[in-house]
Motif scaffolding. Sequence first.
Motif, PDB file in Angstrom:
ATOM      1  N   ASN A  94      -5.955  19.271  37.845  1.00  0.00           N
ATOM      2  CA  ASN A  94      -5.635  18.705  39.139  1.00  0.00           C
ATOM      3  C   ASN A  94      -4.392  19.423  39.636  1.00  0.00           C
ATOM      4  O   ASN A  94      -3.349  19.367  39.010  1.00  0.00           O
ATOM      5  CB  ASN A  94      -5.378  17.204  39.007  1.00  0.00           C
ATOM      6  CG  ASN A  94      -5.157  16.529  40.342  1.00  0.00           C
ATOM      7  OD1 ASN A  94      -5.325  17.136  41.395  1.00  0.00           O
ATOM      8  ND2 ASN A  94      -4.768  15.269  40.310  1.00  0.00           N
TER       9      ASN A  94
ATOM     10  N   GLU B 107     -11.952  15.298  34.182  1.00  0.00           N
ATOM     11  CA  GLU B 107     -11.198  16.088  35.146  1.00  0.00           C
ATOM     12  C   GLU B 107     -10.471  17.178  34.373  1.00  0.00           C
ATOM     13  O   GLU B 107      -9.589  16.897  33.577  1.00  0.00           O
ATOM     14  CB  GLU B 107     -10.200  15.173  35.867  1.00  0.00           C
ATOM     15  CG  GLU B 107      -9.492  15.815  37.014  1.00  0.00           C
ATOM     16  CD  GLU B 107      -8.613  14.806  37.731  1.00  0.00           C
ATOM     17  OE1 GLU B 107      -7.384  14.942  37.602  1.00  0.00           O
ATOM     18  OE2 GLU B 107      -9.147  13.886  38.374  1.00  0.00           O
TER      19      GLU B 107
ATOM     20  N   LEU C 138      -8.539  19.757  45.187  1.00  0.00           N
ATOM     21  CA  LEU C 138      -7.850  20.574  44.196  1.00  0.00           C
ATOM     22  C   LEU C 138      -8.141  20.116  42.767  1.00  0.00           C
ATOM     23  O   LEU C 138      -7.413  20.451  41.847  1.00  0.00           O
ATOM     24  CB  LEU C 138      -6.340  20.556  44.463  1.00  0.00           C
ATOM     25  CG  LEU C 138      -5.940  21.116  45.837  1.00  0.00           C
ATOM     26  CD1 LEU C 138      -4.465  20.909  46.089  1.00  0.00           C
ATOM     27  CD2 LEU C 138      -6.322  22.576  45.957  1.00  0.00           C
ATOM     28  N   LYS C 139      -9.223  19.349  42.590  1.00  0.00           N
ATOM     29  CA  LYS C 139      -9.625  18.872  41.266  1.00  0.00           C
ATOM     30  C   LYS C 139     -10.901  19.565  40.835  1.00  0.00           C
ATOM     31  O   LYS C 139     -11.783  19.837  41.650  1.00  0.00           O
ATOM     32  CB  LYS C 139      -9.886  17.363  41.275  1.00  0.00           C
ATOM     33  CG  LYS C 139      -8.685  16.509  41.547  1.00  0.00           C
ATOM     34  CD  LYS C 139      -9.066  15.047  41.520  1.00  0.00           C
ATOM     35  CE  LYS C 139      -7.877  14.185  41.853  1.00  0.00           C
ATOM     36  NZ  LYS C 139      -8.220  12.756  41.795  1.00  0.00           N
ATOM     37  N   VAL C 140     -11.018  19.832  39.535  1.00  0.00           N
ATOM     38  CA  VAL C 140     -12.254  20.343  38.954  1.00  0.00           C
ATOM     39  C   VAL C 140     -12.775  19.247  38.025  1.00  0.00           C
ATOM     40  O   VAL C 140     -12.072  18.821  37.109  1.00  0.00           O
ATOM     41  CB  VAL C 140     -12.026  21.642  38.161  1.00  0.00           C
ATOM     42  CG1 VAL C 140     -13.317  22.100  37.509  1.00  0.00           C
ATOM     43  CG2 VAL C 140     -11.478  22.722  39.081  1.00  0.00           C
TER      44      VAL C 140
ATOM     45  N   ASN D  10     -18.751  26.471  40.125  1.00  0.00           N
ATOM     46  CA  ASN D  10     -18.854  25.268  40.945  1.00  0.00           C
ATOM     47  C   ASN D  10     -20.307  24.966  41.314  1.00  0.00           C
ATOM     48  O   ASN D  10     -21.027  25.811  41.801  1.00  0.00           O
ATOM     49  CB  ASN D  10     -18.005  25.419  42.204  1.00  0.00           C
ATOM     50  CG  ASN D  10     -17.863  24.120  42.948  1.00  0.00           C
ATOM     51  OD1 ASN D  10     -17.836  23.053  42.332  1.00  0.00           O
ATOM     52  ND2 ASN D  10     -17.771  24.194  44.240  1.00  0.00           N
TER      53      ASN D  10
ATOM     54  N   THR E 283     -18.129  28.120  33.825  1.00  0.00           N
ATOM     55  CA  THR E 283     -17.571  27.254  34.854  1.00  0.00           C
ATOM     56  C   THR E 283     -17.808  27.864  36.237  1.00  0.00           C
ATOM     57  O   THR E 283     -17.055  28.678  36.706  1.00  0.00           O
ATOM     58  CB  THR E 283     -16.062  27.033  34.628  1.00  0.00           C
ATOM     59  OG1 THR E 283     -15.418  28.313  34.582  1.00  0.00           O
ATOM     60  CG2 THR E 283     -15.801  26.300  33.336  1.00  0.00           C
TER      61      THR E 283
ATOM     62  N   VAL F  26     -20.609  20.864  37.499  1.00  0.00           N
ATOM     63  CA  VAL F  26     -19.204  21.119  37.824  1.00  0.00           C
ATOM     64  C   VAL F  26     -19.027  20.872  39.304  1.00  0.00           C
ATOM     65  O   VAL F  26     -19.788  21.376  40.124  1.00  0.00           O
ATOM     66  CB  VAL F  26     -18.809  22.577  37.507  1.00  0.00           C
ATOM     67  CG1 VAL F  26     -17.323  22.798  37.777  1.00  0.00           C
ATOM     68  CG2 VAL F  26     -19.151  22.931  36.081  1.00  0.00           C
ATOM     69  N   GLU F  27     -18.024  20.066  39.634  1.00  0.00           N
ATOM     70  CA  GLU F  27     -17.736  19.779  41.032  1.00  0.00           C
ATOM     71  C   GLU F  27     -16.285  20.110  41.318  1.00  0.00           C
ATOM     72  O   GLU F  27     -15.424  19.926  40.465  1.00  0.00           O
ATOM     73  CB  GLU F  27     -17.957  18.294  41.337  1.00  0.00           C
ATOM     74  CG  GLU F  27     -19.363  17.813  41.131  1.00  0.00           C
ATOM     75  CD  GLU F  27     -19.495  16.313  41.359  1.00  0.00           C
ATOM     76  OE1 GLU F  27     -18.536  15.681  41.867  1.00  0.00           O
ATOM     77  OE2 GLU F  27     -20.548  15.772  41.022  1.00  0.00           O
ATOM     78  N   SER F  28     -16.050  20.574  42.504  1.00  0.00           N
ATOM     79  CA  SER F  28     -14.690  20.805  42.962  1.00  0.00           C
ATOM     80  C   SER F  28     -14.435  19.820  44.083  1.00  0.00           C
ATOM     81  O   SER F  28     -15.115  19.852  45.112  1.00  0.00           O
ATOM     82  CB  SER F  28     -14.539  22.244  43.450  1.00  0.00           C
ATOM     83  OG  SER F  28     -13.228  22.451  43.903  1.00  0.00           O
ATOM     84  N   LYS F  29     -13.489  18.898  43.862  1.00  0.00           N
ATOM     85  CA  LYS F  29     -13.142  17.906  44.883  1.00  0.00           C
ATOM     86  C   LYS F  29     -11.702  18.164  45.300  1.00  0.00           C
ATOM     87  O   LYS F  29     -10.770  17.759  44.611  1.00  0.00           O
ATOM     88  CB  LYS F  29     -13.309  16.491  44.334  1.00  0.00           C
ATOM     89  CG  LYS F  29     -14.748  16.114  44.098  1.00  0.00           C
ATOM     90  CD  LYS F  29     -14.879  14.662  43.740  1.00  0.00           C
ATOM     91  CE  LYS F  29     -16.349  14.311  43.589  1.00  0.00           C
ATOM     92  NZ  LYS F  29     -16.535  12.911  43.263  1.00  0.00           N
TER      93      LYS F  29
END
Length: 150
Positions: free
Chosen positions: A79, A76, A25-27, A138, A136, A20-23
């Motif tokens: 967003n 994704e 404001l996207k998961v 990060n 979930t 799981v990545e948080s970029k």
Amino acid sequence: MMFVNSDGTLAPLDVTMMSVESKGLKVIYKADEPTSKVVHSGKKSDQFIVKLGNINPENFVELLQFDVKKKARTSELANVKLGKKKADVEDNSIAIEMKKQSDGVFIFSTKEDLQPGEYFFLLKGGMGGSPTRSETINGQNIAAFCFTVK
């Protein structure tokens, strides 16, 4: 989470560990393999079953589609778009119908036939990353219940 065969027997989905990545404001979820080993028709009549206990499945179970890239699958989840007056959240989950089978056991199906591609069920809620539930967090691995539609 299991698939219900036409004869009523149960078949496992492909349990895949994802990062799981948080970029911003996207998961984003990522699975390192390009495809699932489990194949289904994708018909809206297909059924899946899960035992959840005393949990409201409407807030706990999501179906999402992967974007397939060379050696990995990504999806994704959400967003968040910030505007002048409000924040909009794009929800990329696929509409599913659910009905209670018995106490804590629920049957799921899609509202529409699924297009060919890679899909996964995500069981939300921080319930632990065991093979029966997703988590979930990060940067951590979570379990997803995957299948391919051809």
